[in-house]
Each structure stands twice: as structure tokens, then as C-alpha cells.
Design a protein around this motif. Structure first.
Motif, PDB file in Angstrom:
ATOM      1  N   LEU A 270       0.562   2.091   4.348  1.00  0.00           N
ATOM      2  CA  LEU A 270       1.033   2.361   5.700  1.00  0.00           C
ATOM      3  C   LEU A 270       1.061   1.042   6.462  1.00  0.00           C
ATOM      4  CD1 LEU A 270      -1.018   5.546   6.749  1.00  0.00           C
ATOM      5  CD2 LEU A 270       1.153   5.448   5.514  1.00  0.00           C
ATOM      6  N   VAL A 271       2.083   0.867   7.284  1.00  0.00           N
ATOM      7  CA  VAL A 271       2.134  -0.269   8.202  1.00  0.00           C
ATOM      8  C   VAL A 271       2.041   0.306   9.609  1.00  0.00           C
ATOM      9  CG1 VAL A 271       3.447  -2.240   9.044  1.00  0.00           C
ATOM     10  CG2 VAL A 271       3.589  -1.594   6.621  1.00  0.00           C
ATOM     11  N   ILE A 272       1.013  -0.121  10.340  1.00  0.00           N
ATOM     12  CA  ILE A 272       0.788   0.434  11.676  1.00  0.00           C
ATOM     13  C   ILE A 272       0.635  -0.682  12.710  1.00  0.00           C
ATOM     14  CG2 ILE A 272      -0.439   2.366  10.599  1.00  0.00           C
ATOM     15  CD1 ILE A 272      -3.033   1.221  11.930  1.00  0.00           C
ATOM     16  N   LYS A 273       0.736  -0.296  13.967  1.00  0.00           N
ATOM     17  CA  LYS A 273       0.326  -1.175  15.064  1.00  0.00           C
ATOM     18  C   LYS A 273      -0.993  -0.607  15.557  1.00  0.00           C
ATOM     19  CE  LYS A 273       3.200  -3.118  17.901  1.00  0.00           C
ATOM     20  NZ  LYS A 273       4.174  -3.404  18.990  1.00  0.00           N
ATOM     21  N   ASN A 274      -2.070  -1.336  15.327  1.00  0.00           N
ATOM     22  CA  ASN A 274      -3.397  -0.793  15.608  1.00  0.00           C
ATOM     23  C   ASN A 274      -3.759  -0.900  17.097  1.00  0.00           C
ATOM     24  OD1 ASN A 274      -4.317  -3.450  16.040  1.00  0.00           O
ATOM     25  ND2 ASN A 274      -5.133  -3.635  13.952  1.00  0.00           N
ATOM     26  N   GLU A 278      -2.188  -5.242  16.718  1.00  0.00           N
ATOM     27  CA  GLU A 278      -1.951  -6.051  15.521  1.00  0.00           C
ATOM     28  C   GLU A 278      -1.140  -5.233  14.515  1.00  0.00           C
ATOM     29  OE1 GLU A 278      -6.119  -8.429  14.928  1.00  0.00           O
ATOM     30  OE2 GLU A 278      -6.161  -6.252  14.715  1.00  0.00           O
ATOM     31  N   ILE A 279      -0.315  -5.921  13.737  1.00  0.00           N
ATOM     32  CA  ILE A 279       0.350  -5.277  12.614  1.00  0.00           C
ATOM     33  C   ILE A 279      -0.672  -5.183  11.479  1.00  0.00           C
ATOM     34  CG2 ILE A 279       2.173  -5.422  10.880  1.00  0.00           C
ATOM     35  CD1 ILE A 279       3.150  -4.752  13.684  1.00  0.00           C
ATOM     36  N   GLU A 280      -0.960  -3.962  11.052  1.00  0.00           N
ATOM     37  CA  GLU A 280      -1.983  -3.744  10.029  1.00  0.00           C
ATOM     38  C   GLU A 280      -1.371  -3.052   8.811  1.00  0.00           C
ATOM     39  OE1 GLU A 280      -6.441  -1.682   9.516  1.00  0.00           O
ATOM     40  OE2 GLU A 280      -5.400  -1.640  11.455  1.00  0.00           O
ATOM     41  N   LEU A 281      -1.586  -3.642   7.663  1.00  0.00           N
ATOM     42  CA  LEU A 281      -1.153  -3.071   6.381  1.00  0.00           C
ATOM     43  C   LEU A 281      -2.355  -2.364   5.769  1.00  0.00           C
ATOM     44  CD1 LEU A 281       1.046  -2.927   4.057  1.00  0.00           C
ATOM     45  CD2 LEU A 281      -0.071  -4.972   3.132  1.00  0.00           C
ATOM     46  N   ILE A 282      -2.236  -1.050   5.567  1.00  0.00           N
ATOM     47  CA  ILE A 282      -3.362  -0.255   5.101  1.00  0.00           C
ATOM     48  C   ILE A 282      -3.050   0.375   3.756  1.00  0.00           C
ATOM     49  CG2 ILE A 282      -4.892   1.698   5.616  1.00  0.00           C
ATOM     50  CD1 ILE A 282      -4.114   1.385   8.561  1.00  0.00           C
ATOM     51  N   THR A 283      -3.999   0.331   2.846  1.00  0.00           N
ATOM     52  CA  THR A 283      -3.919   1.099   1.603  1.00  0.00           C
ATOM     53  C   THR A 283      -5.320   1.639   1.310  1.00  0.00           C
ATOM     54  OG1 THR A 283      -3.016   1.096  -0.654  1.00  0.00           O
ATOM     55  CG2 THR A 283      -4.445  -0.752  -0.066  1.00  0.00           C
ATOM     56  N   PRO A 284      -5.426   2.812   0.718  1.00  0.00           N
ATOM     57  CA  PRO A 284      -6.745   3.377   0.422  1.00  0.00           C
ATOM     58  C   PRO A 284      -7.552   2.457  -0.506  1.00  0.00           C
ATOM     59  CG  PRO A 284      -5.065   5.064   0.240  1.00  0.00           C
ATOM     60  CD  PRO A 284      -4.336   3.757   0.390  1.00  0.00           C
ATOM     61  N   PRO A 285      -8.882   2.468  -0.367  1.00  0.00           N
ATOM     62  CA  PRO A 285      -9.739   1.599  -1.179  1.00  0.00           C
ATOM     63  C   PRO A 285      -9.876   2.108  -2.611  1.00  0.00           C
ATOM     64  CG  PRO A 285     -11.087   3.041   0.155  1.00  0.00           C
ATOM     65  CD  PRO A 285      -9.663   3.299   0.566  1.00  0.00           C
ATOM     66  N   LEU A 286     -10.226   1.202  -3.497  1.00  0.00           N
ATOM     67  CA  LEU A 286     -10.461   1.562  -4.904  1.00  0.00           C
ATOM     68  C   LEU A 286     -11.852   2.187  -5.005  1.00  0.00           C
ATOM     69  CD1 LEU A 286      -9.017  -1.627  -6.659  1.00  0.00           C
ATOM     70  CD2 LEU A 286      -7.885   0.580  -6.258  1.00  0.00           C
ATOM     71  N   ASN A 287     -11.893   3.504  -4.887  1.00  0.00           N
ATOM     72  CA  ASN A 287     -13.168   4.212  -4.844  1.00  0.00           C
ATOM     73  C   ASN A 287     -13.491   4.936  -6.137  1.00  0.00           C
ATOM     74  OD1 ASN A 287     -11.477   6.457  -4.820  1.00  0.00           O
ATOM     75  ND2 ASN A 287     -11.601   6.686  -2.603  1.00  0.00           N
ATOM     76  N   SER A 312      -5.878  -4.262   5.286  1.00  0.00           N
ATOM     77  CA  SER A 312      -7.071  -3.407   5.233  1.00  0.00           C
ATOM     78  C   SER A 312      -7.016  -2.486   4.030  1.00  0.00           C
ATOM     79  CB  SER A 312      -7.192  -2.560   6.502  1.00  0.00           C
ATOM     80  OG  SER A 312      -7.303  -3.363   7.655  1.00  0.00           O
ATOM     81  N   GLU A 313      -8.084  -2.481   3.264  1.00  0.00           N
ATOM     82  CA  GLU A 313      -8.288  -1.467   2.233  1.00  0.00           C
ATOM     83  C   GLU A 313      -9.345  -0.527   2.810  1.00  0.00           C
ATOM     84  OE1 GLU A 313      -8.404  -2.809  -2.068  1.00  0.00           O
ATOM     85  OE2 GLU A 313      -8.597  -4.758  -1.075  1.00  0.00           O
ATOM     86  N   ARG A 314      -8.892   0.584   3.328  1.00  0.00           N
ATOM     87  CA  ARG A 314      -9.831   1.485   4.007  1.00  0.00           C
ATOM     88  C   ARG A 314      -9.347   2.932   3.917  1.00  0.00           C
ATOM     89  NH1 ARG A 314      -8.190   3.470   8.926  1.00  0.00           N
ATOM     90  NH2 ARG A 314      -6.573   2.368  10.113  1.00  0.00           N
ATOM     91  N   GLU A 315     -10.269   3.838   4.187  1.00  0.00           N
ATOM     92  CA  GLU A 315      -9.923   5.252   4.228  1.00  0.00           C
ATOM     93  C   GLU A 315      -8.977   5.513   5.393  1.00  0.00           C
ATOM     94  OE1 GLU A 315     -13.494   7.487   4.744  1.00  0.00           O
ATOM     95  OE2 GLU A 315     -14.654   6.168   3.445  1.00  0.00           O
ATOM     96  N   ILE A 316      -8.004   6.358   5.154  1.00  0.00           N
ATOM     97  CA  ILE A 316      -7.176   6.831   6.248  1.00  0.00           C
ATOM     98  C   ILE A 316      -6.878   8.305   5.996  1.00  0.00           C
ATOM     99  CG2 ILE A 316      -5.043   5.988   5.179  1.00  0.00           C
ATOM    100  CD1 ILE A 316      -4.100   5.515   8.182  1.00  0.00           C
ATOM    101  N   SER A 317      -7.223   9.129   6.947  1.00  0.00           N
ATOM    102  CA  SER A 317      -7.106  10.577   6.787  1.00  0.00           C
ATOM    103  C   SER A 317      -5.727  11.066   7.223  1.00  0.00           C
ATOM    104  CB  SER A 317      -8.176  11.288   7.603  1.00  0.00           C
ATOM    105  OG  SER A 317      -7.936  11.096   8.989  1.00  0.00           O
TER     106      SER A 317
END
Length: 391
Positions: A270-274, A278-287, A312-317
Motif C-alpha cells: 500500500l502507498v499512503i499519505k500518513n 509523508e508518503i509511506e510504502l507499507i507491506t506486511p511483515p515477515l511473521n 514500513s514493514e508493519r501490520e495493517i488491518s
């Protein structure tokens, strides 16, 4: 602490992969220097319009293969004519899914040179998948040399196009002909090559995803982060259900928080404006439930080189995703993988409501930038350490 956070903590521990077999023979790996060649004189039969080659439908003249058994270890590796396998109907792979594979590509560059793309990452993943599946281990560099030889022999099968490639499919199966859920005492490692045209012959084709939390792709302690065939077969049914609802792929959710994990067989971004604009590139973490995609890691690496993007490699619901969309802060969504490289996502069908994502209406500048950079590396427009040349 959420279940996903517990998984990430566990996954970050330093774990030592222990092979199921600690061989005492001298055949602990096969050797490139012992490679046997049996060449087929048949010329490639590529169609004139390589853009019309369906993915995975056409195969080259040769294949690589090497056998293993627990008593003798590895046999001599071979490259010979492509032919059907001869295995016993009781082979472990047919009954208990003791089978793993990889997907990688070779590209014919604008300079006529043949390049692979980060092959060491694929072979590291194949090795880890072998350990998890109790298949024998091998020397990754010896396998890479054999794959390069196969690609070199099949170089005339590689389409001369900056949107086509030679798909490479290493496959590793347990072949012991006995019933019973146990480690296979015999195995076969083989590699197929398949010329393929562009994934999107007429340009990017965005997809709609079905997000239904009753379907789960992977679970804690399972094999979601390994490239096992058993991860893919059960998803076909769910994809058919998605198709019935006008969707092309599935957005796999996990846990009561409905965290995004993967999109079909792709990693998701996902590409978001947080909140800090900021322009933030998000992908789920390797869990432990998500595949360590080579294209995924490459996009993250490229993103980290851009000072204008926060990676960011982080959780996103699902809840957060829809809130971002409602606030106009979700700019792009796309999948990534070896086959497609990137694939735009235009909508999510969730609880019978279609949520449109402005990926293409915004022009998808971030996804397109990553795709163009990877294309430049694949086809030799720029020299890059990620793209070793096959001599």
C-alpha cells in the motif's frame, strides 16, 4: 500483545535450520563439474509474436535433473531432453505433498546478454523450504551453476523483448514409493524452463480482490513462508469463489484484527499519505505466514533508496485500510511477484461492498516507478549487482 506481534517476535529469533539428514556419505551434494549433458538437436519453436505466449504453457527442449537417496546421497546431475517423469504411484509427493518449488527468470537484455535476477535469494528460499519439508540439502552454488548452464543452452528460447523472459522452475519432490506419513528416503530435484510473454500484453490490468476472513491462506507454525505446493492447491477453490463475485484474486486476511497478508499469490503493498503527510510504502511483515518474495524485497530495497518515501514493514488491518481510503490517504495498492513483477489493485470487495482504490486513477506513479526500475535492471539498461550475467 496480538497474535501477529507474537509471531513477529518469534520469527526474529535466530533459528538454526537443521536438515533431516546428516549424511555420512561423500555425496552430500551434487557437483557442477560432474554435470552430464545429453543435447536435443530440435530447434526452438517460438511463435513470431512472443507477446501471445501464455504463462507456463510452452517449455524448452531440455531439463536439469538429479536424484538422491538416503543410502548413496546425491547422484550425478544431468541436463537432457525434456521428458515425462517416471515415478511410482505411491511416491510421497503424490500422497503427502512432500514437494517444493521456486520461480525465477532469465532475461535477454538490450545488449543481447542473458541475465538472472537475484538468484541467490531464490536458492536460499529453496534450501529453507527443503529443510522444512525434510528433503535433503545441497550446495546452493552448485545448483546455481547448473541452472546457468541450462539457461545458456536454452538461450535461443529467450524472447528478445523487454517485456518477455524465460521462466525457470526448480522443483524438488519426495519420490520414495511407500505409503505412510514420513520423511522420503528418495528425492528428485529438477528444473524446467519456459519462455513467457508479457504478463500484461496491453499494459497494466488492475484487479479486484475478494476479502473474506472465513478463508485463510496460512496459519501460525505452518508453512506459509515456504514455497510448498501445498500452499497453492487449496487456494484455487477460493479464487473460483472470488471469480463468481466478479473478483480476479483474493486478499488474504488473518487474525481477529483482519490483517492484510497477501494478494492471491502475490505480496501486497500500500502507498499512503500518513498522519505526518509523508508518503509511506507499507507491506506486511515477515511473521512466518508470508512468503519472502524476491520482488517484495527488491521493492523495499528500492524504496529505501528514495529519500521521499518512508518504508514500513508493519501490520495493517482491514479497518485501517478502509479508514485510510475514506480519508483519501490510500493512494495506491499493488501486488508483487516474479510472474507479474507488479500488479495494480483497483478495488476490494469486503462484506459485499466494493471499495474502489484510486491506484490507476492517480496514475500509479510509485508502482510504475518501481516497475520501470526493475525493468531497467532485468534487461540491462543499467548494470546492477542484482542481475548477474549468464556466460
Amino acid at each position: 500483545m496480538s497474535l501477529v506481534k507474537q509471531l513477529i517476535k518469534l520469527n526474529n529469533r535466530k533459528l538454526i535450520a537443521k536438515p533431516a539428514y546428516l549424511s555420512t556419505t561423500t555425496r552430500e551434494t551434487f557437483k557442477f563439474e560432474e554435470l552430464e549433458l545429453e543435447l536435443n538437436a530440435t530447434k526452438p519453436n517460438l511463435p513470431e509474436d512472443t507477446s501471445k505466449i501464455p504463462f507456463g504453457s510452452l517449455f524448452t527442449n531440455h531439463m536439469f535433473s538429479v536424484e538422491w537417496d538416503s543410502k548413496e546421497g546425491w547422484s550425478r546431475p544431468k541436463i537432457g531432453p525434456l521428458k515425462p517423469l517416471q515415478i511410482h504411484p505411491a511416491a510421497k509427493c503424490l500422497h503427502y505433498s512432500i514437494e517444493i518449488f521456486e520461480g525465477m527468470k532469465a532475461y535477454k537484455g538490450v545488449d543481447e546478454k542473458i541475465r538472472l535476477f537475484r538468484p541467490e535469494m531464490n536458492l536460499n528460499r529453496l534450501y529453507k523450504s527443503a529443510v522444512r519439508s525434510t528433503l535433503p540439502t545441497f550446495d546452493k552454488q552448485e545448483l546455481l551453476k547448473c541452472i546457468k548452464q541450462l539457461v545458456s543452452l536454452e538461450k535461443d528460447w529467450i524472447p528478445k523483448s523487454t517485456s518477455a523472459s524465460l521462466y525457470i522452475r526448480p522443483t524438488f519432490i519426495g519420490t520414495e514409493p511407500t505409503l505412510g506419513v514420513s520423511t522420503s528416503n528418495k528425492a528428485l530435484l529438477f528444473v524446467l524452463t519456459s519462455p513467457t510473454g508479457p504478463y500484461f500484453p496491453t499494459g497494466f490490468k488492475p484487479v479486484t480482490l475478494l476479502a473474506d476472513p472465513k478463508f485463510v491462506r496460512a496459519f501460525p507454525g505452518g508453512v506459509g513462508n515456504f514455497k510448498c505446493g501445498s500452499n497453492y492447491g487449496p487456494t484455487v477453490y477460493v479464487n473460483i469463489e472470488a471469480n463468481k463475485k466478479g473478483c480476479q484474486q483474493v486478499l488474504w486476511l488473518f487474525d481477529k484484527e483482519e490483517y492484510l497478508t497477501e494478494a492471491g499469490t502475490m505480496n501486497i503493498f500500500l502507498v499512503i499519505k500518513n498522519q505526518n503527510d509523508e508518503i509511506e510504502l507499507i507491506t506486511p511483515p515477515l511473521n512466518g505466514t508470508i512468503l519472502e518474495g524476491v520482488t517484495r524485497q527488491s521493492i523495499l530495497d528500492l524504496g529505501l533508496q528514495d529519500p521521499n518515501i518512508k518504508v514500513s514493514e508493519r501490520e495493517i488491518s482491514m479497518k485501517e485500510t478502509l479508514e485510510l481510503l475514506e480519508k483519501g490517504r490510500l493512494l495506491e495498492a499493488f501486488g508483487s511477484g516474479t510472474a507479474c513483477v507488479v500488479c495494480p489493485i483497483e478495488a476490494i470487495l469486503y462484506k459485499d461492498k466494493k471499495h474502489n482504490i484510486p491506484t490507476m486513477s492517480n496514475g500509479a506513479p510509485f508502482m510504475t516507478k518501481f516497475a520501470e526500475k526493475l525493468n531497467q535492471i532485468h534487461y540491462g539498461f543499467i548494470d546492477h549487482e542484482w542481475a548477474p550475467i549468464v556466460n
